[in-house]
Design a protein around this motif. Structure first.
Motif, PDB file in Angstrom:
ATOM      1  N   TYR A 214      16.040 -93.314  31.070  1.00  0.00           N
ATOM      2  CA  TYR A 214      15.947 -94.763  30.847  1.00  0.00           C
ATOM      3  C   TYR A 214      15.579 -95.110  29.406  1.00  0.00           C
ATOM      4  O   TYR A 214      15.909 -96.190  28.920  1.00  0.00           O
ATOM      5  N   ILE A 215      14.874 -94.189  28.716  1.00  0.00           N
ATOM      6  CA  ILE A 215      14.519 -94.407  27.309  1.00  0.00           C
ATOM      7  C   ILE A 215      15.047 -93.209  26.527  1.00  0.00           C
ATOM      8  O   ILE A 215      14.310 -92.248  26.226  1.00  0.00           O
ATOM      9  N   PRO A 216      16.323 -93.168  26.201  1.00  0.00           N
ATOM     10  CA  PRO A 216      16.958 -91.959  25.661  1.00  0.00           C
ATOM     11  C   PRO A 216      16.351 -91.425  24.382  1.00  0.00           C
ATOM     12  O   PRO A 216      16.442 -90.227  24.112  1.00  0.00           O
ATOM     13  N   VAL A 217      15.720 -92.266  23.574  1.00  0.00           N
ATOM     14  CA  VAL A 217      15.170 -91.780  22.316  1.00  0.00           C
ATOM     15  C   VAL A 217      14.056 -90.767  22.553  1.00  0.00           C
ATOM     16  O   VAL A 217      13.755 -89.941  21.672  1.00  0.00           O
ATOM     17  N   LEU A 218      13.445 -90.778  23.730  1.00  0.00           N
ATOM     18  CA  LEU A 218      12.423 -89.774  24.050  1.00  0.00           C
ATOM     19  C   LEU A 218      13.010 -88.365  24.062  1.00  0.00           C
ATOM     20  O   LEU A 218      12.295 -87.385  23.855  1.00  0.00           O
ATOM     21  N   TYR A 219      14.286 -88.298  24.342  1.00  0.00           N
ATOM     22  CA  TYR A 219      14.962 -86.996  24.428  1.00  0.00           C
ATOM     23  C   TYR A 219      15.695 -86.640  23.133  1.00  0.00           C
ATOM     24  O   TYR A 219      16.241 -85.565  23.006  1.00  0.00           O
ATOM     25  N   ALA A 220      15.719 -87.578  22.182  1.00  0.00           N
ATOM     26  CA  ALA A 220      16.417 -87.355  20.918  1.00  0.00           C
ATOM     27  C   ALA A 220      15.662 -88.060  19.800  1.00  0.00           C
ATOM     28  O   ALA A 220      16.137 -89.017  19.201  1.00  0.00           O
TER      29      ALA A 220
ATOM     30  N   GLU B 217      12.551 -79.898  35.316  1.00  0.00           N
ATOM     31  CA  GLU B 217      13.696 -80.614  34.752  1.00  0.00           C
ATOM     32  C   GLU B 217      14.968 -80.292  35.523  1.00  0.00           C
ATOM     33  O   GLU B 217      15.844 -81.151  35.674  1.00  0.00           O
ATOM     34  N   GLY B 218      15.073 -79.060  36.031  1.00  0.00           N
ATOM     35  CA  GLY B 218      16.234 -78.725  36.843  1.00  0.00           C
ATOM     36  C   GLY B 218      16.322 -79.582  38.090  1.00  0.00           C
ATOM     37  O   GLY B 218      17.397 -80.051  38.475  1.00  0.00           O
ATOM     38  N   ALA B 219      15.171 -79.805  38.749  1.00  0.00           N
ATOM     39  CA  ALA B 219      15.155 -80.656  39.944  1.00  0.00           C
ATOM     40  C   ALA B 219      15.427 -82.115  39.578  1.00  0.00           C
ATOM     41  O   ALA B 219      16.176 -82.823  40.271  1.00  0.00           O
ATOM     42  N   ALA B 220      14.851 -82.568  38.472  1.00  0.00           N
ATOM     43  CA  ALA B 220      15.055 -83.960  38.051  1.00  0.00           C
ATOM     44  C   ALA B 220      16.485 -84.213  37.612  1.00  0.00           C
ATOM     45  O   ALA B 220      16.962 -85.355  37.667  1.00  0.00           O
ATOM     46  N   SER B 221      17.203 -83.166  37.188  1.00  0.00           N
ATOM     47  CA  SER B 221      18.598 -83.351  36.786  1.00  0.00           C
ATOM     48  C   SER B 221      19.442 -83.842  37.954  1.00  0.00           C
ATOM     49  O   SER B 221      20.448 -84.542  37.755  1.00  0.00           O
ATOM     50  N   ILE B 222      19.048 -83.477  39.179  1.00  0.00           N
ATOM     51  CA  ILE B 222      19.755 -83.982  40.361  1.00  0.00           C
ATOM     52  C   ILE B 222      19.556 -85.492  40.472  1.00  0.00           C
ATOM     53  O   ILE B 222      20.487 -86.244  40.774  1.00  0.00           O
ATOM     54  N   VAL B 223      18.331 -85.930  40.196  1.00  0.00           N
ATOM     55  CA  VAL B 223      18.027 -87.366  40.267  1.00  0.00           C
ATOM     56  C   VAL B 223      18.802 -88.125  39.195  1.00  0.00           C
ATOM     57  O   VAL B 223      19.432 -89.161  39.473  1.00  0.00           O
ATOM     58  N   THR B 224      18.791 -87.643  37.950  1.00  0.00           N
ATOM     59  CA  THR B 224      19.503 -88.342  36.874  1.00  0.00           C
ATOM     60  C   THR B 224      21.011 -88.318  37.106  1.00  0.00           C
ATOM     61  O   THR B 224      21.719 -89.260  36.718  1.00  0.00           O
ATOM     62  N   LEU B 225      21.484 -87.261  37.735  1.00  0.00           N
ATOM     63  CA  LEU B 225      22.902 -87.198  38.068  1.00  0.00           C
ATOM     64  C   LEU B 225      23.286 -88.305  39.050  1.00  0.00           C
ATOM     65  O   LEU B 225      24.291 -88.996  38.883  1.00  0.00           O
ATOM     66  N   LEU B 226      22.450 -88.495  40.049  1.00  0.00           N
ATOM     67  CA  LEU B 226      22.697 -89.568  41.025  1.00  0.00           C
ATOM     68  C   LEU B 226      22.563 -90.941  40.367  1.00  0.00           C
ATOM     69  O   LEU B 226      23.314 -91.869  40.687  1.00  0.00           O
ATOM     70  N   LEU B 227      21.602 -91.087  39.456  1.00  0.00           N
ATOM     71  CA  LEU B 227      21.458 -92.346  38.725  1.00  0.00           C
ATOM     72  C   LEU B 227      22.717 -92.649  37.915  1.00  0.00           C
ATOM     73  O   LEU B 227      23.201 -93.788  37.892  1.00  0.00           O
ATOM     74  N   LYS B 228      23.254 -91.641  37.256  1.00  0.00           N
ATOM     75  CA  LYS B 228      24.459 -91.816  36.459  1.00  0.00           C
ATOM     76  C   LYS B 228      25.638 -92.224  37.334  1.00  0.00           C
ATOM     77  O   LYS B 228      26.412 -93.128  36.989  1.00  0.00           O
ATOM     78  N   GLN B 229      25.773 -91.569  38.492  1.00  0.00           N
ATOM     79  CA  GLN B 229      26.891 -91.881  39.390  1.00  0.00           C
ATOM     80  C   GLN B 229      26.795 -93.297  39.947  1.00  0.00           C
ATOM     81  O   GLN B 229      27.817 -93.914  40.254  1.00  0.00           O
ATOM     82  N   ASN B 230      25.579 -93.796  40.065  1.00  0.00           N
ATOM     83  CA  ASN B 230      25.400 -95.140  40.602  1.00  0.00           C
ATOM     84  C   ASN B 230      25.304 -96.211  39.517  1.00  0.00           C
ATOM     85  O   ASN B 230      24.926 -97.349  39.796  1.00  0.00           O
ATOM     86  N   GLY B 231      25.643 -95.825  38.299  1.00  0.00           N
ATOM     87  CA  GLY B 231      25.749 -96.804  37.219  1.00  0.00           C
ATOM     88  C   GLY B 231      24.445 -97.248  36.603  1.00  0.00           C
ATOM     89  O   GLY B 231      24.413 -98.288  35.925  1.00  0.00           O
ATOM     90  N   ALA B 232      23.359 -96.505  36.784  1.00  0.00           N
ATOM     91  CA  ALA B 232      22.075 -96.879  36.185  1.00  0.00           C
ATOM     92  C   ALA B 232      22.172 -96.806  34.660  1.00  0.00           C
ATOM     93  O   ALA B 232      22.704 -95.837  34.105  1.00  0.00           O
ATOM     94  N   GLN B 233      21.671 -97.818  33.976  1.00  0.00           N
ATOM     95  CA  GLN B 233      21.757 -97.910  32.521  1.00  0.00           C
ATOM     96  C   GLN B 233      20.388 -97.704  31.887  1.00  0.00           C
ATOM     97  O   GLN B 233      19.343 -97.881  32.531  1.00  0.00           O
ATOM     98  N   ALA B 234      20.407 -97.347  30.616  1.00  0.00           N
ATOM     99  CA  ALA B 234      19.161 -97.187  29.866  1.00  0.00           C
ATOM    100  C   ALA B 234      18.462 -98.533  29.722  1.00  0.00           C
ATOM    101  O   ALA B 234      19.112 -99.579  29.636  1.00  0.00           O
ATOM    102  N   TRP B 235      17.138 -98.509  29.695  1.00  0.00           N
ATOM    103  CA  TRP B 235      16.371 -99.731  29.492  1.00  0.00           C
ATOM    104  C   TRP B 235      16.480-100.211  28.044  1.00  0.00           C
ATOM    105  O   TRP B 235      16.548-101.395  27.781  1.00  0.00           O
ATOM    106  N   THR B 236      16.480 -99.264  27.114  1.00  0.00           N
ATOM    107  CA  THR B 236      16.570 -99.621  25.696  1.00  0.00           C
ATOM    108  C   THR B 236      17.169 -98.456  24.928  1.00  0.00           C
ATOM    109  O   THR B 236      16.932 -97.295  25.261  1.00  0.00           O
TER     110      THR B 236
END
Length: 733
Positions: free
Chosen positions: A278-284, A701-720
């Motif tokens: 949701y806050i991509p800059v945390l990862y980059a 992070e491996g387990a959470a990747s399943i969650v983010t994958l589902l978020l992506k498939q359902n069109g969830a967008q970044a907050w900022t």
């Protein structure tokens, strides 16, 4: 097998161990636990492989998780008024071996089936360069491909257990470390330790007359049985202190403190991964481009990814490997990439793998991988050949002189025939899996892809390469599957010239055979030391591979539906290596001016790979560990060419976070080295606390990747998208 040895190695066990001496160790609860852990490993490894091309088998971590899982399972559970018994007997060391064997079989499937390399490479084919359009397998075709590659390596490995583990006693350092950890977790000595004690008593008894031999038998029985009793007051004080230290180590691992650390690390890593979606800059995070619109550093891949997963991987890898990886990233992206860009050799955007310097330095990375893998493998084969010749000559001399040292030099296989894998299973399975592989690959790709006879040749080559891979793994703890795949590609350039598809498939077949065979053989080493049934492990491997086919295929399709693969967020860097080599050996051409750099870097790392392989092999052969001997220090100081090449393949953010993990591990071990040496902590326990935390980081992070994958498939967008310069995922990619 010596009947006396079998008796002596079992007579000191408790009731559960006697039971396992007679029956198979195969239990439903251990298999289910292994499958559960393996599914998490499969998602984690697919996620890591598609991002950076680096995965972990994580056998040791599987043992830890298996032990933890059975500590939290209640003895009984009440459902709808009925009481079900879940834990009618204690969780045994042999079951723990089965857990990690099954889990590793599931978790390694993304690499074995080429889902992080060959399959993404097939999607990048073009008519003008390869004579074939992109090949995107549907779900059923992907299942068939995975099924074709999942089993023949397992059947290759099973007959090699006795010659390589029982007779040659290859080290398999990770398998040995896992066995030591299991022994510590369950507070049980390894069976080979007890067997060697028994052999010592038998050799002494031959020098006594009948009366003295009777007394010796009483002494042997008393000493062996005492290994399962607490140290008594009349024992040597040092032995009692050693027992107390071992018990303290078990408490440190199996107590609530260790598992709380695992839970917190897992939760923190998973939570940060979801938040960074949701806050991509945390990862980059920008390293130098703090104020917009400056973007110079990000243009060359310089941003920081504070992924706890990468940091955990760095802890597990250790400082030498992470330094090599970071050095490759710096040389590739701070020196070679700008050089190619400003000289006009790669005029496109630096992060463009087609026209930019990312694609240009990939060839140098490929040269490093090929040179170190092939030269190192050749050195290992030559080294072992000379050692085997010397050993054979020494035994011949001893026999000529009337001496027979076979009983001292050859380890005892303490498993009776009914616990071994039946030969009929291996023969039928090998023939059946070969036929099935030929048919399924033909169905998936057709004769235009690869001819059935060529598939059969590829499997035959894979069997030979699997032997080399197993020996390399046993001697150096490194399975050169990438080098084995590339050797197959070079050979198939002659077998089916001009056919890029066949070249990729043949390389995938060889890689799969070497990977599966090495995985099972390392598990066999663990089982041999602990005393687990090879038949049980064999069945666990087959079951785990079967579930791995389904889980990995399903997960891969989820990723390809949600993301572009290869793409910005999942570049699948090893796919580019596979495809570029296939193109090169099939009448391809090199980019401008890269040939000279390939020769120079290839030569440098061929020499360093030769030195590192020989030094590491000598250290492991002499001491059983790399250690701090002269050879061990050389092996640590010489950079790893594979790690250097992987660092060059990926943008620097992947390597910098791993370097942080390597530095943390180095600081932790240095800080605790004197304490560990003073306490004489067993090798299996040294640094286990930080390994537990690192495992939580990786798996979270491996387990959470399943969650983010589902978020992506359902069109969830970044907050900022504030602060993003490069490498941002979520809705900002």
């Amino acid at each position: 097998m010596d009947p006396a040895a079998s008796t002596s190695s079992r007579e000191d066990g408790d009731t559960s161990e006697s039971h396992h001496a007679q029956d198979d160790d195969f239990t439903l609860r251990a298999v289910l636990a292994g499958l559960l852990i393996g599914c998490l490993l499969a998602f984690t490894n697919l996620y890591l492989g598609l991002q950076s091309g680096w995965i972990s088998i994580m056998s040791l971590q599987s043992s830890l998780l298996g032990f933890a899982l059975f500590r939290v399972i209640p003895r009984q559970i009440n459902l709808v008024g009925r009481r079900f018994v879940l834990m009618s007997s204690p969780f045994t060391p042999q079951e723990n071996v089965l857990v990690q064997t099954t889990a590793a079989a599931v978790g390694v499937m993304p690499l074995s089936a080429g889902l992080v390399g060959v399959i993404p490479a097939l999607k990048k084919l073009t008519w003008d360069k390869d004579g074939s359009g992109p090949i995107d397998l549907d779900f059923l075709q992907l299942l068939g491909w995975c099924f074709a590659l999942a089993y023949f390596g397992v059947f290759f490995a099973s007959p090699l257990r006795e010659p390589m583990i029982v007779r040659e006693k290859l080290t398999f350092p990770s398998g040995t470390a896992t066995a030591q950890l299991i022994g510590v977790l369950h507070n049980k000595p390894l069976l080979t330790q007890r067997a060697s004690t028994a052999r010592g008593f038998r050799r002494r008894s031959h020098a006594l007359d009948e009366a003295e031999a009777g007394e010796e038998d009483d002494e042997r029985t008393a000493l062996l049985s005492s290994q399962h009793r607490p140290a008594s007051s009349d024992r040597d004080q040092n032995e009692a202190e050693a027992s107390d230290r071992d018990n303290a180590g078990v408490d440190a691992i199996s107590g609530s403190k260790g598992w709380k650390a695992l839970a917190w690390a897992f939760s923190g890593s998973a939570g940060f991964t979801v938040l960074s979606y949701y806050i991509p800059v945390l990862y980059a995070m920008p390293l130098f481009d703090f104020l917009p619109p400056h973007n110079l550093a990000a243009m060359w891949g310089f941003w920081f990814t504070p992924s706890l997963n990468y940091i955990g991987q760095g802890i597990i890898m250790g400082l030498p490997t992470t330094v090599s990886m970071t050095a490759g990233a710096l040389v590739g992206w701070a020196v070679l990439s700008p050089l190619a860009y400003y000289q006009g050799w790669a005029p496109g955007h630096p992060l463009d793998s087609e026209t930019g310097s990312k694609g240009w330095i990939l060839w140098i990375s490929l040269a490093i991988m090929c040179s170190e893998s092939i030269v190192g493998l050749a050195a290992l084969v030559a080294s072992n050949g000379l050692r085997d010749l010397k050993s054979w000559t020494a035994r011949k001399y001893d026999r000529a002189g009337g001496r027979d040292q076979g009983d001292e030099d050859v380890d005892v296989d303490h498993e009776p025939a009914h616990r071994q894998t039946p030969t009929s299973w291996v023969v039928v399975g090998l023939v059946g899996s070969t036929v099935v592989a030929v048919v399924l690959i033909y169905v998936a790709f057709g004769a235009e892809g690869i001819s059935p006879w060529a598939t059969l040749l590829g499997i035959a080559m894979a069997s030979l390469f699997a032997i080399l891979g197993i020996r390399a793994l046993g001697e150096t703890d490194l399975n050169p599957v990438s080098g084995i795949g590339k050797i197959s590609q070079l050979i198939f350039a002659l077998v089916q010239p001009g056919n890029v598809v066949a070249n990729l498939i043949a390389g995938g077949i060889s890689e799969a055979g070497a990977m599966q065979a090495g995985d099972l053989m390392q598990d066999y080493k663990t089982g041999h030391l602990v005393g687990a049934s090879p038949r049980s492990q064999f069945k666990g491997q087959l079951i785990g591979s079967t579930l791995g086919i389904v889980i990995s295929s399903f997960a891969y399709k989820l990723y390809t539906d949600a993301y572009e693969i290869p793409g910005p967020q999942f570049p699948a860097p090893t796919a580019a290596v596979w495809l570029n080599l296939a193109r090169l050996v099939n009448r391809g051409h090199l980019p401008d001016k890269v040939k000279l750099f390939m020769i120079v870097f290839g030569a440098v790392f061929a020499v360093s790979g030769l030195i590192k392989t020989l030094a590491r092999t000598k250290a492991l052969h002499d001491q059983g560990t790399v250690g701090n001997s002269t050879a061990g220090k050389i092996a640590k100081l010489v950079p790893s060419g594979i790690a250097f090449a992987v660092g060059m393949l990926n943008t620097p953010n992947f390597s910098l976070a791993r370097l942080v993990g390597g530095l943390i591990a180095h600081w932790y071990y240095a800080r605790n080295r004197h304490r560990v040496d003073a306490a004489k902590t067993p090798a299996a326990l040294a640094g286990i606390g930080i390994i537990i935390v690192a495992s939580g980081f990786v798996l979270g992070e491996g387990a959470a990747s399943i969650v983010t994958l589902l978020l992506k498939q359902n069109g969830a967008q970044a907050w900022t998208c504030a602060g993003c310069r490069g490498g941002c995922g979520g809705g900002c990619s």
